[in-house]
Design a protein around this motif. Structure first.
Motif, PDB file in Angstrom:
ATOM      1  N   LEU A   1      43.788  34.493  35.601  1.00 53.34           N
ATOM      2  CA  LEU A   1      44.285  35.715  36.206  1.00 53.34           C
ATOM      3  C   LEU A   1      43.203  36.775  36.369  1.00 53.34           C
ATOM      4  O   LEU A   1      43.359  37.713  37.158  1.00 53.34           O
ATOM      5  N   ASP A   2      42.086  36.613  35.643  1.00 52.07           N
ATOM      6  CA  ASP A   2      40.972  37.534  35.861  1.00 52.07           C
ATOM      7  C   ASP A   2      40.359  37.323  37.244  1.00 52.07           C
ATOM      8  O   ASP A   2      39.596  38.168  37.716  1.00 52.07           O
ATOM      9  N   GLY A   3      40.714  36.210  37.877  1.00 54.62           N
ATOM     10  CA  GLY A   3      40.228  35.943  39.218  1.00 54.62           C
ATOM     11  C   GLY A   3      41.229  36.291  40.302  1.00 54.62           C
ATOM     12  O   GLY A   3      41.042  35.901  41.467  1.00 54.62           O
ATOM     13  N   ALA A   4      42.297  37.008  39.946  1.00 50.91           N
ATOM     14  CA  ALA A   4      43.301  37.385  40.948  1.00 50.91           C
ATOM     15  C   ALA A   4      42.779  38.531  41.802  1.00 50.91           C
ATOM     16  O   ALA A   4      42.240  39.512  41.285  1.00 50.91           O
ATOM     17  N   ARG A   5      42.936  38.394  43.091  1.00 46.22           N
ATOM     18  CA  ARG A   5      42.488  39.468  43.983  1.00 46.22           C
ATOM     19  C   ARG A   5      43.344  39.491  45.243  1.00 46.22           C
ATOM     20  O   ARG A   5      43.875  38.468  45.671  1.00 46.22           O
ATOM     21  N   THR A   6      43.451  40.681  45.812  1.00 46.92           N
ATOM     22  CA  THR A   6      44.183  40.838  47.061  1.00 46.92           C
ATOM     23  C   THR A   6      43.358  40.282  48.207  1.00 46.92           C
ATOM     24  O   THR A   6      42.162  40.584  48.326  1.00 46.92           O
TER      25      THR A   6
ATOM     26  N   LEU B   1      48.299  43.827  38.884  1.00 46.46           N
ATOM     27  CA  LEU B   1      47.551  42.583  39.073  1.00 46.46           C
ATOM     28  C   LEU B   1      46.096  42.748  38.653  1.00 46.46           C
ATOM     29  O   LEU B   1      45.538  41.875  37.984  1.00 46.46           O
ATOM     30  N   ILE B   2      45.484  43.870  39.030  1.00 49.84           N
ATOM     31  CA  ILE B   2      44.092  44.125  38.632  1.00 49.84           C
ATOM     32  C   ILE B   2      43.974  44.149  37.117  1.00 49.84           C
ATOM     33  O   ILE B   2      43.027  43.603  36.540  1.00 49.84           O
ATOM     34  N   ALA B   3      44.952  44.768  36.457  1.00 50.81           N
ATOM     35  CA  ALA B   3      44.924  44.885  34.996  1.00 50.81           C
ATOM     36  C   ALA B   3      45.396  43.616  34.293  1.00 50.81           C
ATOM     37  O   ALA B   3      45.382  43.558  33.057  1.00 50.81           O
TER      38      ALA B   3
END
Length: 260
Positions: free
Chosen positions: A238-243, A196-198
């Motif tokens: 998706l660059d804004g995806a975070r846990t 997800l980070i990548a």
């Protein structure tokens, strides 16, 4: 289509827990905190691991009783109520977006929210004052679910919160009530976190081949599948995806993700 609100909502993938989630002070606080950091949605469109139906189907557009789709729990878990308003305008919009001559959208007006939907929503929106519409997964195919999420993405501009509700790892044989976590659960959880980070969507879509211990973390994939609806709905950001929630609950990874 609901009116454009001027505020684009984020997208969520929530690990939803069993009915006993309500007894976990840490996790309930995490979900409550997550919700408090969101703009208040005009409506919620939720896809739960516990409803597979093809062609795609929509649940009730009025307030009907919940589905307590679990067995062997104490009575008070069956007494839970969540009388959120229905979302008929949202249902109309989803019909227009996903429906067509060759792809009908079904309606189940008597089907209430199942526990994959209401268990997290009770913690996140306890006033039950946001209209909720539940939608089925017509397939467990990651690519198909992601395409469906992409089609639904414009609803975010009308303030609709799109939620995929599953579990980041889900193997009931690995449940441990002392929260001793198996190595394969940790490996899969960390692999998914790094993917997800990548923004490695290709790896996530092919997780059954690419992820370590995928078949142990998910003997059946229905609890990971809602993630792909969320990835589709948030595909442009998706660059804004975070846990937003991590850790383990009874040995299962409870990682939850916010996009944008």
């Amino acid at each position: 289509m609901p009116e454009v609100s001027g505020v684009r909502t984020p997208v969520l993938f929530i690990s939803h827990g069993a009915p006993t989630l309500a007894d976990d002070a840490i996790w309930t606080k995490q979900l409550s905190g997550l919700a408090s950091d969101l703009p208040k949605p005009s409506a919620i469109l939720i896809v739960s691991a516990h409803w597979e139906e093809a062609p795609v189907a929509l649940g009730a557009t009025t307030t009907v009783p919940l589905i307590h789709d679990f067995h062997g729990f104490e009575q008070h878990y069956y007494d839970v109520r969540y009388p959120a308003p229905g979302a008929p305008r949202l249902a109309d919009a989803v019909h227009k977006i996903l429906g067509g001559r060759d792809t009908p959208v079904q309606s189940f007006p008597e089907r209430g929210l199942d526990h994959g939907a209401y268990v997290p929503l009770v913690e996140m929106f306890p006033e039950a004052d946001v209209p909720v519409l539940q939608m089925s997964m017509p397939s467990l195919n990651p690519q198909e679910l992601m395409r469906m999420g992409q089609k639904l993405a414009p609803l975010r501009d009308a303030g609709v919160l799109i939620v995929g509700s599953g579990f980041f790892t889900h193997n009931l044989n690995a449940i441990n009530f002392d929260n001793n976590v198996s190595s394969f659960m940790r490996e899969f959880d960390e692999w998914g976190h790094q993917a997800l980070i990548a923004q490695d969507v290709d790896a996530l879509l092919d997780f059954q081949s690419k992820a370590p211990a995928a078949h142990l973390a998910h003997p059946r994939t229905e609890h990971f599948a809602p993630l792909f609806v969320a990835l589709g709905a948030g595909h442009e950001e998706l660059d804004g995806a975070r846990t937003v929630v991590d850790g383990f609950w009874n040995g299962l990874a409870k990682r939850s993700v916010r996009i944008a």
